[in-house]
Design a protein around this motif. Structure first.
Motif, PDB file in Angstrom:
ATOM      1  N   LYS A  40       0.814  -1.206   0.000  1.00 14.57           N
ATOM      2  CA  LYS A  40       0.000   0.000   0.000  1.00 14.57           C
ATOM      3  C   LYS A  40       0.856   1.269   0.000  1.00 14.57           C
ATOM      4  N   ASP A  41       1.978   1.211   0.665  1.00 12.90           N
ATOM      5  CA  ASP A  41       2.814   2.395   0.792  1.00 12.90           C
ATOM      6  C   ASP A  41       4.026   2.311  -0.123  1.00 12.90           C
ATOM      7  N   MET A  42       4.496   3.468  -0.533  1.00  6.78           N
ATOM      8  CA  MET A  42       5.678   3.529  -1.376  1.00  6.78           C
ATOM      9  C   MET A  42       6.935   3.391  -0.520  1.00  6.78           C
ATOM     10  N   LYS A  43       8.050   3.269  -1.157  1.00  2.94           N
ATOM     11  CA  LYS A  43       9.327   3.103  -0.482  1.00  2.94           C
ATOM     12  C   LYS A  43       9.632   4.311   0.392  1.00  2.94           C
ATOM     13  N   ILE A  44      10.187   4.061   1.593  1.00  6.89           N
ATOM     14  CA  ILE A  44      10.538   5.146   2.507  1.00  6.89           C
ATOM     15  C   ILE A  44      11.699   5.948   1.918  1.00  6.89           C
ATOM     16  N   LYS A  45      11.563   7.250   1.900  1.00  5.88           N
ATOM     17  CA  LYS A  45      12.586   8.102   1.306  1.00  5.88           C
ATOM     18  C   LYS A  45      13.820   8.214   2.192  1.00  5.88           C
ATOM     19  N   ALA A  46      13.603   8.286   3.514  1.00  8.00           N
ATOM     20  CA  ALA A  46      14.720   8.422   4.458  1.00  8.00           C
ATOM     21  C   ALA A  46      14.502   7.455   5.609  1.00  8.00           C
ATOM     22  N   MET A  47      15.253   6.361   5.632  1.00  6.06           N
ATOM     23  CA  MET A  47      15.024   5.296   6.599  1.00  6.06           C
ATOM     24  C   MET A  47      15.214   5.781   8.035  1.00  6.06           C
ATOM     25  N   HIS A  48      16.179   6.682   8.282  1.00  5.95           N
ATOM     26  CA  HIS A  48      16.460   7.098   9.655  1.00  5.95           C
ATOM     27  C   HIS A  48      15.361   7.989  10.224  1.00  5.95           C
ATOM     28  N   LEU A  62       8.322  19.684  14.229  1.00  8.82           N
ATOM     29  CA  LEU A  62       8.714  18.549  13.408  1.00  8.82           C
ATOM     30  C   LEU A  62      10.233  18.500  13.257  1.00  8.82           C
ATOM     31  N   ALA A  63      10.829  19.644  12.988  1.00  6.16           N
ATOM     32  CA  ALA A  63      12.283  19.703  12.812  1.00  6.16           C
ATOM     33  C   ALA A  63      13.006  19.279  14.090  1.00  6.16           C
ATOM     34  N   GLY A  64      12.457  19.655  15.259  1.00  9.92           N
ATOM     35  CA  GLY A  64      13.078  19.246  16.518  1.00  9.92           C
ATOM     36  C   GLY A  64      13.059  17.741  16.693  1.00  9.92           C
ATOM     37  N   TYR A  65      11.938  17.135  16.328  1.00  9.00           N
ATOM     38  CA  TYR A  65      11.850  15.678  16.443  1.00  9.00           C
ATOM     39  C   TYR A  65      12.748  14.996  15.414  1.00  9.00           C
ATOM     40  N   MET A  66      12.808  15.530  14.201  1.00 11.38           N
ATOM     41  CA  MET A  66      13.669  14.946  13.174  1.00 11.38           C
ATOM     42  C   MET A  66      15.135  15.062  13.559  1.00 11.38           C
ATOM     43  N   ARG A  67      15.486  16.156  14.224  1.00  6.63           N
ATOM     44  CA  ARG A  67      16.868  16.294  14.696  1.00  6.63           C
ATOM     45  C   ARG A  67      17.188  15.189  15.693  1.00  6.63           C
ATOM     46  N   GLN A  68      16.249  14.899  16.574  1.00  5.99           N
ATOM     47  CA  GLN A  68      16.455  13.819  17.548  1.00  5.99           C
ATOM     48  C   GLN A  68      16.648  12.489  16.843  1.00  5.99           C
ATOM     49  N   GLN A  69      15.797  12.179  15.841  1.00  2.17           N
ATOM     50  CA  GLN A  69      15.933  10.931  15.098  1.00  2.17           C
ATOM     51  C   GLN A  69      17.249  10.875  14.323  1.00  2.17           C
ATOM     52  N   TYR A  70      17.640  12.010  13.784  1.00  2.00           N
ATOM     53  CA  TYR A  70      18.900  12.084  13.041  1.00  2.00           C
ATOM     54  C   TYR A  70      20.079  11.752  13.954  1.00  2.00           C
ATOM     55  N   LEU A  71      20.077  12.316  15.163  1.00  2.00           N
ATOM     56  CA  LEU A  71      21.188  12.107  16.092  1.00  2.00           C
ATOM     57  C   LEU A  71      21.220  10.686  16.640  1.00  2.00           C
ATOM     58  N   ILE A  72      20.080  10.009  16.659  1.00  2.00           N
ATOM     59  CA  ILE A  72      20.059   8.624  17.111  1.00  2.00           C
ATOM     60  C   ILE A  72      20.838   7.734  16.149  1.00  2.00           C
ATOM     61  N   TRP A  73      20.664   7.963  14.854  1.00  2.00           N
ATOM     62  CA  TRP A  73      21.186   7.028  13.863  1.00  2.00           C
ATOM     63  C   TRP A  73      22.415   7.518  13.105  1.00  2.00           C
ATOM     64  N   ASN A  74      22.774   8.785  13.208  1.00  2.00           N
ATOM     65  CA  ASN A  74      23.849   9.282  12.358  1.00  2.00           C
ATOM     66  C   ASN A  74      25.099   9.727  13.118  1.00  2.00           C
ATOM     67  N   LYS A  75      25.086  10.918  13.715  1.00  2.00           N
ATOM     68  CA  LYS A  75      26.312  11.390  14.344  1.00  2.00           C
ATOM     69  C   LYS A  75      25.987  12.294  15.516  1.00  2.00           C
ATOM     70  N   ASP A  76      27.031  12.908  16.119  1.00  2.00           N
ATOM     71  CA  ASP A  76      26.867  13.624  17.383  1.00  2.00           C
ATOM     72  C   ASP A  76      26.273  15.018  17.229  1.00  2.00           C
ATOM     73  N   SER A  77      26.321  15.583  16.064  1.00  2.00           N
ATOM     74  CA  SER A  77      25.789  16.934  15.887  1.00  2.00           C
ATOM     75  C   SER A  77      25.260  17.084  14.468  1.00  2.00           C
TER      76      SER A  77
END
Length: 222
Positions: free
Chosen positions: A105-113, A141-156
């Motif tokens: 039903k859903d298309m491919k996720i654009k950004a897995m993290h 939204l940007a604040g939450y995405m920053r949190q998700q980004y820092l979980i999976w990518n890098k320190d800042s």
């Protein structure tokens, strides 16, 4: 004289149509089919059904279980069985249907993290009229995405990177207002990846949840 024993492995035998009944029942059915007299075949079929009922007692938990046993008998016989049955003989084609393909039903996720939910939230924000409410939604939204980004990518990560991701994921239907900035993170803020371990006692798991809740509350207060 050669006394070497010949071993008969199940892997070299014909595959069973109904493995739960075993090869002894298959042999009984083959002997049944070889009987020339139909009345004798029908009588013997009832005896085979009784044996199948003993070997597969869980069939009693199903509706119309007697009918199912007779269907199983025909399946073991390869649907080639001429007897007087209390139920209509099943049609082989009805049991050869291929499984139905479940459409995606859903298309491919654009950004897995970020995950699929972020994309759905972005689509909802796109529908909002321009104004302070939409700007605040983008900031949250940007604040939450920053949190998700820092979980999976890098320190800042720079605010501009998150804003650029929002615009890209929205197919540029969202334009982040100029001058928008995110609240600064404190030096002790940490975002850990979710644990995949299972704790039977629940002690460490509960502690992990509490730590995540405290980190989230810190971000909201700032």
């Amino acid at each position: 004289m050669d006394n070497t024993a010949i071993l008969d492995y199940n892997t070299e035998r014909e595959k069973l149509a109904m493995p739960e009944y075993g090869r002894n029942v298959l042999k009984m059915v083959e002997d049944l089919k070889a009987m020339p007299d139909k009345a004798k075949r029908s009588e013997q079929a009832r005896a085979v059904i009784k044996t199948m009922e003993i070997l597969n007692p869980q069939v009693h938990s199903q509706e119309n279980w007697e009918h199912k046993l007779w269907d199983h008998l025909y399946m073991i016989a390869g649907f080639d069985l001429d007897i007087d049955s209390p139920y209509p003989a099943p049609v082989k084609e009805e049991f050869d249907t291929k499984p139905v393909t479940i459409p995606m039903k859903d298309m491919k996720i654009k950004a897995m993290h970020y995950g699929r939910n972020i994309e759905k939230i972005i689509n909802l924000i796109c529908e909002q009229p321009e104004g302070e409410t939409k700007t605040e939604l983008i900031r949250n939204l940007a604040g939450y995405m920053r949190q998700q980004y820092l979980i999976w990518n890098k320190d800042s990560v720079a605010d501009e990177t998150i804003f650029a991701d929002i615009e890209k994921l929205s197919d540029y239907r969202i334009r982040v207002p100029e001058g928008l900035s995110l609240r600064k993170l404190s030096g002790d803020a940490s975002f850990n990846r979710p644990s995949m371990s299972i704790n039977v006692g629940g002690g460490s798991q509960g502690g992990s949840k509490n730590r995540s809740r405290r980190n989230w509350n810190k971000g909201r207060k700032r």
